[in-house]
Every structure is written in structure tokens, then in C-alpha cells.
Motif scaffolding. Structure first.
Motif, PDB file in Angstrom:
ATOM      1  N   GLU A 111       0.741  -1.024  -0.083  1.00 20.37           N
ATOM      2  CA  GLU A 111       0.017   0.031   0.076  1.00 20.37           C
ATOM      3  C   GLU A 111       0.834   1.149   0.157  1.00 20.37           C
ATOM      4  O   GLU A 111       2.085   1.203   0.159  1.00 20.37           O
ATOM      5  CB  GLU A 111      -0.858  -0.043   1.211  1.00 20.37           C
ATOM      6  N   GLY A 113       2.660   4.552   1.030  1.00 20.65           N
ATOM      7  CA  GLY A 113       3.467   4.842   2.358  1.00 20.65           C
ATOM      8  C   GLY A 113       4.187   3.511   3.144  1.00 20.65           C
ATOM      9  O   GLY A 113       4.508   3.671   4.185  1.00 20.65           O
ATOM     10  N   THR A 114       4.283   2.639   2.451  1.00 22.13           N
ATOM     11  CA  THR A 114       4.678   1.314   3.134  1.00 22.13           C
ATOM     12  C   THR A 114       6.211   1.076   2.859  1.00 22.13           C
ATOM     13  O   THR A 114       6.952   0.416   3.390  1.00 22.13           O
ATOM     14  CB  THR A 114       3.960   0.110   2.777  1.00 22.13           C
ATOM     15  N   GLY A 115       6.938   1.929   1.985  1.00 19.32           N
ATOM     16  CA  GLY A 115       8.252   2.017   2.026  1.00 19.32           C
ATOM     17  C   GLY A 115       8.704   1.372   0.652  1.00 19.32           C
ATOM     18  O   GLY A 115       9.946   1.122   0.710  1.00 19.32           O
ATOM     19  N   THR A 117       9.455   2.935  -2.220  1.00 14.28           N
ATOM     20  CA  THR A 117      10.121   3.997  -2.731  1.00 14.28           C
ATOM     21  C   THR A 117      11.483   4.197  -1.868  1.00 14.28           C
ATOM     22  O   THR A 117      12.547   4.392  -2.193  1.00 14.28           O
ATOM     23  CB  THR A 117       9.658   5.378  -3.114  1.00 14.28           C
ATOM     24  N   GLU A 146       6.828   8.537 -11.198  1.00 12.12           N
ATOM     25  CA  GLU A 146       5.907   9.530 -10.209  1.00 12.12           C
ATOM     26  C   GLU A 146       6.630  10.753  -9.735  1.00 12.12           C
ATOM     27  O   GLU A 146       6.161  11.037  -8.741  1.00 12.12           O
ATOM     28  CB  GLU A 146       5.313   8.703  -9.158  1.00 12.12           C
ATOM     29  N   ARG A 153      16.951  12.149   0.038  1.00 16.05           N
ATOM     30  CA  ARG A 153      16.942  10.830   0.630  1.00 16.05           C
ATOM     31  C   ARG A 153      17.985  10.154   0.331  1.00 16.05           C
ATOM     32  O   ARG A 153      18.396   9.415   1.326  1.00 16.05           O
ATOM     33  CB  ARG A 153      15.585  10.081   0.273  1.00 16.05           C
TER      34      ARG A 153
HETATM   35  N1  ATP Z   1      12.064  12.384   2.359  1.00 16.28           N
HETATM   36  C1  ATP Z   1      11.351  11.638   2.991  1.00 16.28           C
HETATM   37  N2  ATP Z   1      12.309  11.316   4.283  1.00 16.28           N
HETATM   38  C2  ATP Z   1      12.050  10.483   5.329  1.00 16.28           C
HETATM   39  N3  ATP Z   1      10.886   9.964   5.156  1.00 16.28           N
HETATM   40  C3  ATP Z   1      10.100  10.014   4.212  1.00 16.28           C
HETATM   41  C4  ATP Z   1      10.377  10.983   3.122  1.00 16.28           C
HETATM   42  N4  ATP Z   1       9.265  10.800   2.122  1.00 16.28           N
HETATM   43  C5  ATP Z   1       8.464   9.787   2.542  1.00 16.28           C
HETATM   44  N5  ATP Z   1       8.919   9.323   3.873  1.00 16.28           N
HETATM   45  C6  ATP Z   1       8.131   8.610   4.534  1.00 16.28           C
HETATM   46  O1  ATP Z   1       8.760   7.026   4.356  1.00 16.28           O
HETATM   47  C7  ATP Z   1       7.739   6.277   4.390  1.00 16.28           C
HETATM   48  C8  ATP Z   1       7.714   5.351   3.105  1.00 16.28           C
HETATM   49  O2  ATP Z   1       7.307   6.134   2.067  1.00 16.28           O
HETATM   50  P1  ATP Z   1       7.592   5.800   0.540  1.00 16.28           P
HETATM   51  O3  ATP Z   1       7.421   6.830  -0.349  1.00 16.28           O
HETATM   52  O4  ATP Z   1       8.719   4.762   0.613  1.00 16.28           O
HETATM   53  O5  ATP Z   1       6.204   4.621   0.468  1.00 16.28           O
HETATM   54  P2  ATP Z   1       5.828   4.056  -1.017  1.00 16.28           P
HETATM   55  O6  ATP Z   1       5.620   2.577  -0.515  1.00 16.28           O
HETATM   56  O7  ATP Z   1       6.801   4.306  -1.917  1.00 16.28           O
HETATM   57  O8  ATP Z   1       4.400   4.724  -1.398  1.00 16.28           O
HETATM   58  P3  ATP Z   1       3.704   4.885  -2.579  1.00 16.28           P
HETATM   59  O9  ATP Z   1       2.704   3.736  -2.943  1.00 16.28           O
HETATM   60  O10 ATP Z   1       2.791   6.011  -2.264  1.00 16.28           O
HETATM   61  O11 ATP Z   1       4.706   5.266  -3.703  1.00 16.28           O
HETATM   62  C9  ATP Z   1       6.277   6.847   4.694  1.00 16.28           C
HETATM   63  O12 ATP Z   1       6.109   7.036   6.053  1.00 16.28           O
HETATM   64  C10 ATP Z   1       6.697   8.417   4.340  1.00 16.28           C
HETATM   65  O13 ATP Z   1       6.159   9.292   5.145  1.00 16.28           O
END
Ligand code: ATP
Ligand code: MG
Length: 213
Positions: A111, A113-115, A117, A146, A153
Motif C-alpha cells: 500500500e 506509504g509502506t516504503g 520508494t 511518479e 533521501r
Molecule cells: N523525504 C523523506 N524522508 C523521510 N521519510 C520519508 C520521506 N518521504 C517519505 N517518507 C516516509 O517514508 C515512508 C515510506 O514512504 P515511501 O514513499 O517509500 O512509500 P511507498 O511505498 O513508495 O508509497 P507510494 O505507494 O505512495 O509510492 C512513509 O512513512 C513516508 O511518510
């Protein structure tokens, strides 16, 4: 003759003119050529089907060998002692039996925000580390569909792994992708070129699903 030392011109059926044509279409090496299927190459170059088939067959023989039959026991042996790329997230490395296998495709699903990226960013740094630290000393292509790529990071993660942040950024080639057709083009041309010329050991697509939603 090693496959890396073979120029397009050295291939049976390819003279300087055809080599030039292929290069003008972004096909710079026999290794790249060998991956084309006839229909694609005909569309790209307008060469006759007979000619294309002959050229592709000899490219494949050079790159993959003319005898590609091997016993499964030999194959099994070739998997022993392979060097894996660690994510340095212990739970994930354990799940992957030590890290990512070379020449493999992995899909991370979850989902928002699960990490996913975050993991792609971490791998973009750990792949640059030496083998003693779980890396493979390579650079990265990050296909960003996206606008998720974040240099800050990378800087944070590089610091965590004692890697010079500027060096870490320098070893990541970010390609902005606008749609599914563009992704295919970028992979066929930009990515292939970088893999051949820039010691790329990791290709990230973040994400594929965004192009279809
Ligand atoms: N620049 C940042 N620095 C630190 N933490 C961050 C940063 N950007 C996002 N996060 C946090 O890292 C966690 C994982 O986010 P990430 O963007 O990796 O999720 P994702 O699985 O890729 O989500 P999506 O499906 O929306 O692409 C989230 O809790 C987010 O709030
Ligand atoms: Mg994401």
C-alpha cells in the motif's frame, strides 16, 4: 573471441553501412542487438526479414553461445556462491536469503506509504558499496514515473552507510518517464546504453503501476 570484443561490423551480414544504420537507431553493440526480435528490428531498420533473421541469429550465437544446452546439475553449480545485493534491511535480506540475486527481477508491492520508494532509494545506495559491505560496487538507473526520486533521501542514506553523498548521487542516473510507451523506449535505448557504458548494476522502475492507473 569474447562477446564484449565483438563489434557490430564483425558480425556476418553486417557491413559498415548497416552498422551505422543500427547505431543511428541506438543499437550500439552485438549484446544489445541480440535481444531484438525480428519484427522489432524490421520495423526499426526496414531491412528484409531474411537478412534480419540471419543477423539476429549470429548475434545470439555470439552473445549466448551457439550451444545453449546444459545439464541442470551444471546450472545448479553455477548458482553456488553467487554474490547477492543486500538491502541492509535485515528482515528483507533474510526473506531474500541474503539479498537480491543478480540478473533477477523483483517486484515490491504494498500500500502507499509502506516504503517501496524508500527501499528503492536504499538499494540505489547499497548497490554502490563494496562486496564486503553487501554491495556490488555498481551504479544505478532510476526510472522515475511518479517524480518520487529524492536526492535528499539519497544523501541521508549515503551518510548512514559512510558513503560520500556527492559520489552516491553521481552514480545514480535518473530518467523521468512520462507514459508506458516512453518507459519501453527509455529501457530499449537510454537504459541499454547506460548499462553498457556506466557500470550499471541496478535498474529501478518506481513505479510501473502509476503508468496504468
Ligand atoms: N523525504 C523523506 N524522508 C523521510 N521519510 C520519508 C520521506 N518521504 C517519505 N517518507 C516516509 O517514508 C515512508 C515510506 O514512504 P515511501 O514513499 O517509500 O512509500 P511507498 O511505498 O513508495 O508509497 P507510494 O505507494 O505512495 O509510492 C512513509 O512513512 C513516508 O511518510
Ligand atoms: Mg513510492
Amino acid at each position: 573471441m569474447s562477446r564484449d570484443s565483438v563489434d557490430l561490423e564483425d558480425l556476418e551480414g553486417i557491413g559498415p553501412k548497416t552498422a551505422q544504420l543500427l547505431k543511428s537507431k541506438g543499437i550500439l553493440s552485438v549484446k544489445h542487438l541480440a535481444l531484438f526480435n525480428p519484427e522489432e528490428l524490421i520495423e526499426l531498420t526496414d531491412m528484409t526479414p531474411d537478412r534480419v533473421e540471419k543477423i539476429l541469429r549470429s548475434a545470439r550465437d555470439i552473445v549466448f553461445g551457439s550451444n545453449r544446452v546444459s545439464r541442470a546439475t551444471d546450472l545448479a553449480r553455477s548458482f553456488e556462491g553467487i554474490i547477492r545485493l543486500k538491502t541492509n534491511v535485515r528482515a528483507i535480506d533474510d526473506l531474500l536469503q541474503g539479498g537480491l540475486e543478480p540478473k533477477a527481477i523483483y517486484e515490491f508491492a504494498g500500500e502507499f506509504g509502506t516504503g517501496k520508494t524508500q527501499l528503492c532509494h536504499q538499494l540505489s545506495v547499497t548497490v554502490q558499496l563494496g562486496q564486503d559491505k553487501g554491495g556490488v560496487g555498481g551504479s544505478v538507473v532510476y526510472l522515475d514515473t511518479e517524480e518520487a526520486f529524492s536526492p535528499s533521501r539519497i544523501v541521508n542514506i549515503a551518510q548512514r552507510f559512510d558513503l560520500d553523498p556527492n559520489e552516491a548521487l553521481d552514480n545514480i542516473y535518473v530518467i523521468k518517464v512520462v507514459n508506458a510507451a516512453d518507459l519501453e523506449d527509455r529501457i530499449k535505448f537510454d537504459v541499454v546504453k547506460l548499462v553498457e557504458q556506466a557500470n550499471v548494476k541496478l535498474i529501478v522502475v518506481d513505479s510501473i503501476i502509476a503508468l496504468y492507473s
